[in-house]
Scaffold this active site. Structure first.
Site, PDB file in Angstrom:
ATOM      1  N   MET A 187       0.851  -1.194   0.000  1.00  0.00           N
ATOM      2  CA  MET A 187       0.000   0.000   0.000  1.00  0.00           C
ATOM      3  C   MET A 187       0.890   1.249   0.000  1.00  0.00           C
ATOM      4  SD  MET A 187      -3.416  -0.961   2.090  1.00  0.00           S
ATOM      5  CE  MET A 187      -2.790  -0.681   3.724  1.00  0.00           C
ATOM      6  N   GLY A 188       2.128   1.096  -0.447  1.00  0.00           N
ATOM      7  CA  GLY A 188       3.027   2.244  -0.573  1.00  0.00           C
ATOM      8  C   GLY A 188       3.634   2.663   0.746  1.00  0.00           C
ATOM      9  N   ALA A 189       4.179   3.909   0.769  1.00  0.00           N
ATOM     10  CA  ALA A 189       4.957   4.404   1.913  1.00  0.00           C
ATOM     11  C   ALA A 189       6.023   3.354   2.253  1.00  0.00           C
ATOM     12  CB  ALA A 189       4.069   4.713   3.119  1.00  0.00           C
ATOM     13  N   LEU A 190       6.767   2.998   1.227  1.00  0.00           N
ATOM     14  CA  LEU A 190       7.675   1.853   1.325  1.00  0.00           C
ATOM     15  C   LEU A 190       8.806   2.103   2.320  1.00  0.00           C
ATOM     16  CD1 LEU A 190       7.973   0.948  -2.473  1.00  0.00           C
ATOM     17  CD2 LEU A 190       6.324   0.103  -0.790  1.00  0.00           C
ATOM     18  N   LYS A 215       5.790 -11.542   7.577  1.00  0.00           N
ATOM     19  CA  LYS A 215       5.240 -12.266   8.730  1.00  0.00           C
ATOM     20  C   LYS A 215       4.680 -11.306   9.772  1.00  0.00           C
ATOM     21  CE  LYS A 215       8.044 -16.451   8.826  1.00  0.00           C
ATOM     22  NZ  LYS A 215       9.098 -17.117   9.600  1.00  0.00           N
ATOM     23  N   HIS A 243       9.385  -3.457   3.301  1.00  0.00           N
ATOM     24  CA  HIS A 243       8.969  -3.745   1.923  1.00  0.00           C
ATOM     25  C   HIS A 243      10.178  -4.095   1.063  1.00  0.00           C
ATOM     26  CE1 HIS A 243       5.718  -0.818   3.190  1.00  0.00           C
ATOM     27  NE2 HIS A 243       5.003  -1.850   2.797  1.00  0.00           N
ATOM     28  N   LEU A 282       9.142  -2.569  11.668  1.00  0.00           N
ATOM     29  CA  LEU A 282       8.888  -1.502  10.707  1.00  0.00           C
ATOM     30  C   LEU A 282       7.451  -1.570  10.211  1.00  0.00           C
ATOM     31  CD1 LEU A 282      12.147  -1.238   8.581  1.00  0.00           C
ATOM     32  CD2 LEU A 282      11.580  -0.227  10.778  1.00  0.00           C
ATOM     33  N   SER A 283       6.838  -0.394  10.087  1.00  0.00           N
ATOM     34  CA  SER A 283       5.455  -0.298   9.620  1.00  0.00           C
ATOM     35  C   SER A 283       5.262   1.104   9.068  1.00  0.00           C
ATOM     36  CB  SER A 283       4.500  -0.509  10.806  1.00  0.00           C
ATOM     37  OG  SER A 283       3.237   0.038  10.516  1.00  0.00           O
TER      38      SER A 283
HETATM   39  O1  PAF Z   1      -0.153  -5.783   3.831  1.00  0.00           O
HETATM   40  C1  PAF Z   1      -0.547  -4.904   3.064  1.00  0.00           C
HETATM   41  O2  PAF Z   1       0.154  -3.912   2.786  1.00  0.00           O
HETATM   42  C2  PAF Z   1      -1.920  -4.994   2.444  1.00  0.00           C
HETATM   43  O3  PAF Z   1      -2.821  -5.602   3.319  1.00  0.00           O
HETATM   44  C3  PAF Z   1      -1.926  -5.712   1.082  1.00  0.00           C
HETATM   45  C4  PAF Z   1      -1.493  -7.158   1.211  1.00  0.00           C
HETATM   46  C5  PAF Z   1      -1.006  -4.978   0.116  1.00  0.00           C
HETATM   47  C6  PAF Z   1      -3.338  -5.706   0.496  1.00  0.00           C
HETATM   48  O4  PAF Z   1      -3.829  -4.413   0.313  1.00  0.00           O
END
Ligand code: PAF
EC number: 6.3.2.1
Length: 278
Positions: free
Chosen positions: A27-30, A150, A34, A186-187
């Protein structure tokens, strides 16, 4: 790297793939978390696709859909530098129509923990993941792998079940949680934390480390572990502490090699989750 904003362009690009395809939905904001998925996808596959789509159907009324961090330009650079082949950035209109059929998370595993706190979240998450998997694999690559962290352990379990229940031809690759040096998982939502909240947020990972220590000292009783974790988490608003097996069933005693310890808490206005697989 090719950036595609439409499904037609995506199909044009993926038609040229001749080899294994690794897919990282986001969902971006990498962040580094990610990136670790992208790196793993890159090292295991001939082609890598990343999607960035803030999926509205997985946000509940009153959640942070509008405020969710959006960093398109930085995300593009990160993907480019990481060697992504195709970056897919669809919009809501091309992903959804008004009256859609829906997917419902399984009654038991889908409506406990995150599912209980955020009813409907997993339905929307599974719906978009199903769509994305179908889109990226439209041209039926010989090997198709999708990478999930995970950290969202219940999400990972439900996606794995969906793939099994709907016979989707993809290998789901679980990837390790990435933490900052002080232990915070990280989030993208960490961006909401003030300095003071970030310090308090460290108690989540601390409580998990404490749980590991107890297990190493042969304390396997779930109730005892939970109560020590609760003490460590005394400066945050705990939503749940849970010890489950890898199938997300409740357990009374830790089974080494088959247990996940999960915690969810609010720190100020920010909701954080973390977990540990033992
Ligand atoms: O984990 C996420 O970032 C989201 O739930 C996903 C898997 C991209 C689905 O929108």
């Amino acid at each position: 790297m090719i950036i595609v904003n439409s499904i037609e362009e995506l199909f044009e690009q993926t038609a040229n793939f001749n080899g294994s395809v690794g897919f990282v939905p986001t969902m971006g904001a990498l962040h580094e978390g990610h990136l670790s998925l992208i790196r793993q996808a890159k090292s295991n596959n001939d082609f890598v696709v990343v999607s960035i789509f803030v999926n509205p159907t997985q946000f509940l009324e009153g959640e942070d859909l509008d405020a969710y961090p959006r960093k398109e330009e930085a995300d593009k650079k990160i993907c480019q530098l990481a060697g992504v082949d195709v970056l897919f950035m669809p919009n809501k209109e091309m992903m959804y129509e008004a009256d859609e059929l829906s997917i419902t998370a399984p009654a038991k595993r889908g409506f406990i923990l995150e599912g209980a706190k955020r009813p409907g979240h997993f339905d929307g998450m599974l719906q978009v993941v199903m769509k994305l998997l179908n889109l990226i694999a439209y041209h039926k690559p010989s090997i198709f792998r999708a990478y999930f962290g995970k950290k969202d352990a219940q999400q990972l379990a439900l996606i794995t079940q969906m793939v099994k229940n709907y016979f989707i031809n993809v290998e789901i690759v679980p990837c390790a949680i990435v933490r900052s040096a002080d232990g915070l998982a990280l989030s993208s939502r960490n961006a909401y934390l003030s300095k003071e909240e970030r310090v308090r947020a460290l108690s989540l990972s601390r409580s998990l480390r404490k749980a590991t220590e107890l297990v190493m000292q042969k304390e396997l009783k779930v109730k005892a572990i939970e109560s020590v974790m609760r003490e460590v988490l005394n400066e945050v608003d705990i939503e749940y502490i849970a010890l489950v097996n890898r199938q997300f069933q409740a357990i009374d005693e830790v089974e080494i090699g088959n247990t996940i310890i999960l915690v969810a808490a609010r720190v100020g206005h920010t909701r954080l989750i973390d977990n540990l697989w033992i």
